[in-house]
Design a protein around this motif. Structure first.
Motif, PDB file in Angstrom:
ATOM      1  N   LEU A  35       0.838  -1.216   0.000  1.00 46.04           N
ATOM      2  CA  LEU A  35       0.000   0.000   0.000  1.00 46.04           C
ATOM      3  C   LEU A  35       0.864   1.254   0.000  1.00 46.04           C
ATOM      4  O   LEU A  35       0.496   2.267  -0.593  1.00 46.04           O
ATOM      5  CB  LEU A  35      -0.925  -0.003   1.223  1.00 46.04           C
ATOM      6  CG  LEU A  35      -2.009   1.076   1.259  1.00 46.04           C
ATOM      7  CD1 LEU A  35      -3.088   0.778   0.222  1.00 46.04           C
ATOM      8  CD2 LEU A  35      -2.619   1.181   2.651  1.00 46.04           C
ATOM      9  N   GLY A  36       2.028   1.174   0.652  1.00 46.70           N
ATOM     10  CA  GLY A  36       2.884   2.347   0.797  1.00 46.70           C
ATOM     11  C   GLY A  36       2.344   3.275   1.867  1.00 46.70           C
ATOM     12  O   GLY A  36       1.622   2.846   2.766  1.00 46.70           O
ATOM     13  N   TRP A  37       2.718   4.549   1.764  1.00 48.61           N
ATOM     14  CA  TRP A  37       2.343   5.564   2.771  1.00 48.61           C
ATOM     15  C   TRP A  37       1.308   6.489   2.149  1.00 48.61           C
ATOM     16  O   TRP A  37       1.656   7.464   1.469  1.00 48.61           O
ATOM     17  CB  TRP A  37       3.603   6.312   3.206  1.00 48.61           C
ATOM     18  CG  TRP A  37       3.431   7.390   4.223  1.00 48.61           C
ATOM     19  CD1 TRP A  37       3.668   8.727   4.046  1.00 48.61           C
ATOM     20  CD2 TRP A  37       3.033   7.244   5.600  1.00 48.61           C
ATOM     21  NE1 TRP A  37       3.432   9.413   5.216  1.00 48.61           N
ATOM     22  CE2 TRP A  37       3.042   8.521   6.185  1.00 48.61           C
ATOM     23  CE3 TRP A  37       2.668   6.145   6.386  1.00 48.61           C
ATOM     24  CZ2 TRP A  37       2.697   8.740   7.516  1.00 48.61           C
ATOM     25  CZ3 TRP A  37       2.324   6.357   7.707  1.00 48.61           C
ATOM     26  CH2 TRP A  37       2.351   7.638   8.268  1.00 48.61           C
ATOM     27  N   ILE A  38       0.038   6.141   2.319  1.00 43.85           N
ATOM     28  CA  ILE A  38      -1.071   6.912   1.734  1.00 43.85           C
ATOM     29  C   ILE A  38      -2.212   6.954   2.759  1.00 43.85           C
ATOM     30  O   ILE A  38      -2.059   6.453   3.875  1.00 43.85           O
ATOM     31  CB  ILE A  38      -1.573   6.282   0.412  1.00 43.85           C
ATOM     32  CG1 ILE A  38      -2.121   4.860   0.654  1.00 43.85           C
ATOM     33  CG2 ILE A  38      -0.459   6.266  -0.638  1.00 43.85           C
ATOM     34  CD1 ILE A  38      -2.841   4.266  -0.544  1.00 43.85           C
ATOM     35  N   VAL A  39      -3.349   7.520   2.381  1.00 43.25           N
ATOM     36  CA  VAL A  39      -4.515   7.433   3.257  1.00 43.25           C
ATOM     37  C   VAL A  39      -4.983   5.980   3.212  1.00 43.25           C
ATOM     38  O   VAL A  39      -5.330   5.474   2.147  1.00 43.25           O
ATOM     39  CB  VAL A  39      -5.640   8.385   2.801  1.00 43.25           C
ATOM     40  CG1 VAL A  39      -6.879   8.211   3.668  1.00 43.25           C
ATOM     41  CG2 VAL A  39      -5.156   9.832   2.845  1.00 43.25           C
ATOM     42  N   ASN A  64       6.933   5.304   0.996  1.00 46.10           N
ATOM     43  CA  ASN A  64       6.723   5.303  -0.453  1.00 46.10           C
ATOM     44  C   ASN A  64       5.342   5.830  -0.813  1.00 46.10           C
ATOM     45  O   ASN A  64       4.340   5.311  -0.339  1.00 46.10           O
ATOM     46  CB  ASN A  64       6.883   3.858  -0.960  1.00 46.10           C
ATOM     47  CG  ASN A  64       6.979   3.774  -2.462  1.00 46.10           C
ATOM     48  OD1 ASN A  64       7.371   4.735  -3.121  1.00 46.10           O
ATOM     49  ND2 ASN A  64       6.594   2.632  -3.016  1.00 46.10           N
ATOM     50  N   TRP A  65       5.316   6.889  -1.626  1.00 46.99           N
ATOM     51  CA  TRP A  65       4.041   7.317  -2.192  1.00 46.99           C
ATOM     52  C   TRP A  65       4.324   7.840  -3.578  1.00 46.99           C
ATOM     53  O   TRP A  65       5.393   8.381  -3.845  1.00 46.99           O
ATOM     54  CB  TRP A  65       3.343   8.354  -1.307  1.00 46.99           C
ATOM     55  CG  TRP A  65       4.033   9.677  -1.130  1.00 46.99           C
ATOM     56  CD1 TRP A  65       3.962  10.756  -1.982  1.00 46.99           C
ATOM     57  CD2 TRP A  65       4.883  10.093  -0.049  1.00 46.99           C
ATOM     58  NE1 TRP A  65       4.709  11.794  -1.486  1.00 46.99           N
ATOM     59  CE2 TRP A  65       5.276  11.425  -0.300  1.00 46.99           C
ATOM     60  CE3 TRP A  65       5.333   9.471   1.122  1.00 46.99           C
ATOM     61  CZ2 TRP A  65       6.105  12.140   0.555  1.00 46.99           C
ATOM     62  CZ3 TRP A  65       6.167  10.189   1.963  1.00 46.99           C
ATOM     63  CH2 TRP A  65       6.542  11.495   1.688  1.00 46.99           C
ATOM     64  N   ALA A  72       5.886  12.667   5.423  1.00 46.92           N
ATOM     65  CA  ALA A  72       6.200  11.842   6.582  1.00 46.92           C
ATOM     66  C   ALA A  72       6.661  12.831   7.643  1.00 46.92           C
ATOM     67  O   ALA A  72       7.737  13.403   7.528  1.00 46.92           O
ATOM     68  CB  ALA A  72       7.295  10.845   6.249  1.00 46.92           C
ATOM     69  N   THR A  73       5.805  13.079   8.617  1.00 50.76           N
ATOM     70  CA  THR A  73       6.096  14.068   9.645  1.00 50.76           C
ATOM     71  C   THR A  73       6.279  13.377  10.978  1.00 50.76           C
ATOM     72  O   THR A  73       5.414  12.601  11.393  1.00 50.76           O
ATOM     73  CB  THR A  73       4.938  15.091   9.733  1.00 50.76           C
ATOM     74  OG1 THR A  73       4.844  15.774   8.492  1.00 50.76           O
ATOM     75  CG2 THR A  73       5.162  16.099  10.859  1.00 50.76           C
ATOM     76  N   GLY A  95       9.574   8.400  -1.125  1.00 56.04           N
ATOM     77  CA  GLY A  95      10.666   7.440  -1.138  1.00 56.04           C
ATOM     78  C   GLY A  95      11.727   7.719  -0.093  1.00 56.04           C
ATOM     79  O   GLY A  95      12.792   7.116  -0.098  1.00 56.04           O
ATOM     80  N   VAL A  96      11.435   8.646   0.825  1.00 57.38           N
ATOM     81  CA  VAL A  96      12.409   8.989   1.853  1.00 57.38           C
ATOM     82  C   VAL A  96      12.688   7.779   2.751  1.00 57.38           C
ATOM     83  O   VAL A  96      11.781   6.989   3.033  1.00 57.38           O
ATOM     84  CB  VAL A  96      11.947  10.198   2.694  1.00 57.38           C
ATOM     85  CG1 VAL A  96      10.777   9.853   3.578  1.00 57.38           C
ATOM     86  CG2 VAL A  96      13.095  10.760   3.504  1.00 57.38           C
ATOM     87  N   LYS A  97      13.957   7.628   3.128  1.00 54.33           N
ATOM     88  CA  LYS A  97      14.349   6.488   3.951  1.00 54.33           C
ATOM     89  C   LYS A  97      14.842   6.995   5.302  1.00 54.33           C
ATOM     90  O   LYS A  97      15.693   7.892   5.345  1.00 54.33           O
ATOM     91  CB  LYS A  97      15.444   5.712   3.237  1.00 54.33           C
ATOM     92  CG  LYS A  97      15.969   4.510   4.001  1.00 54.33           C
ATOM     93  CD  LYS A  97      16.922   3.747   3.104  1.00 54.33           C
ATOM     94  CE  LYS A  97      17.592   2.613   3.831  1.00 54.33           C
ATOM     95  NZ  LYS A  97      18.365   1.779   2.890  1.00 54.33           N
TER      96      LYS A  97
END
Ligand code: NAG
Ligand code: NAG
Ligand code: NAG
Ligand code: NAG
Ligand code: CU
Length: 159
Positions: A35-39, A64-65, A72-73, A95-97
């Protein structure tokens, strides 16, 4: 002669990073899986995702979005997390790690619109979740080496 020296130094750096990371048996996780980082489809999605693994020192997380706007806070406290407070360390690059080099509890949310209220938030517990009372110098050195290695993709929190 010169090229051989270069090779040896390069090997030393790669070997050192390998050793440091190997000692922690570090894993890289893609937040939320496919799914990644989404709603998310429901507000417990990321809680369910984090409950599937035990995270350790040295583990990395890729946020990942691809479409839409997310962040990403990282906020500081459980209260800010519960409140969806949209101030903190804000990472905007898809895509920040993020790599954690100490035990601790980290609160992440998306600061866009009402995404957090809809469940785009996640608690990452590293080890026992208790941060060290002082910064360990050797971990700082490891982070510096890793920073070289992963360049701009890696953001390190040394708290
Ligand atoms: C939340 O959504 C995920 C993915 O669709 C699903 O596997 C999970 O069972 C859902 N959880 C709840 C509490 O509805
Ligand atoms: C990030 O998301 C894209 C599109 O959904 C996908 O193709 C890619 O494999 C994902 N990357 C990771 C590391 O999961
Ligand atoms: C959380 O929200 C409550 C109620 O709105 C408020 O009283 C409190 O100050 C907020 N705390 C933080 C840390 O934002
Ligand atoms: C980190 O947490 C683990 C428990 O998961 C514990 O065994 C370890 O001693 C902790 N490390 C530090 C440096 O406190
Ligand atoms: Cu979002």
């Amino acid at each position: 002669m010169a090229s051989r020296l270069c090779f040896n130094i390069g090997f030393l750096i790669v070997a050192s990073v390998g050793l440091l990371h190997g000692a922690y048996a570090a894993n890289t996780y893609t937040v939320g899986g496919d799914l990644g980082w989404i709603v998310p489809p429901n507000s417990s999605y990321y809680e369910e995702w984090t409950s599937q693994s035990t995270f350790q020192i040295g583990d990395s997380f890729v946020f990942n979005w691809t479409t839409g706007t997310h962040t990403a806070t990282e906020v500081s406290t459980k209260e800010e997390y519960d409140n969806c407070t949209k101030m903190g360390i804000i990472l905007k690059d898809a895509g920040v790690k993020v790599t954690f080099n100490a035990n601790g509890t980290h609160y992440f949310l998306c600061s866009e619109g009402t995404h957090c209220e809809q469940g785009q938030k996640m608690i990452i517990k590293i080890g026992d979740g208790i941060p060290p009372s002082f910064a360990a110098p050797s971990l700082t050195a490891a982070a510096a080496l890793s920073a070289l290695f992963f360049s701009t993709l890696a953001i390190f929190f040394l708290n």
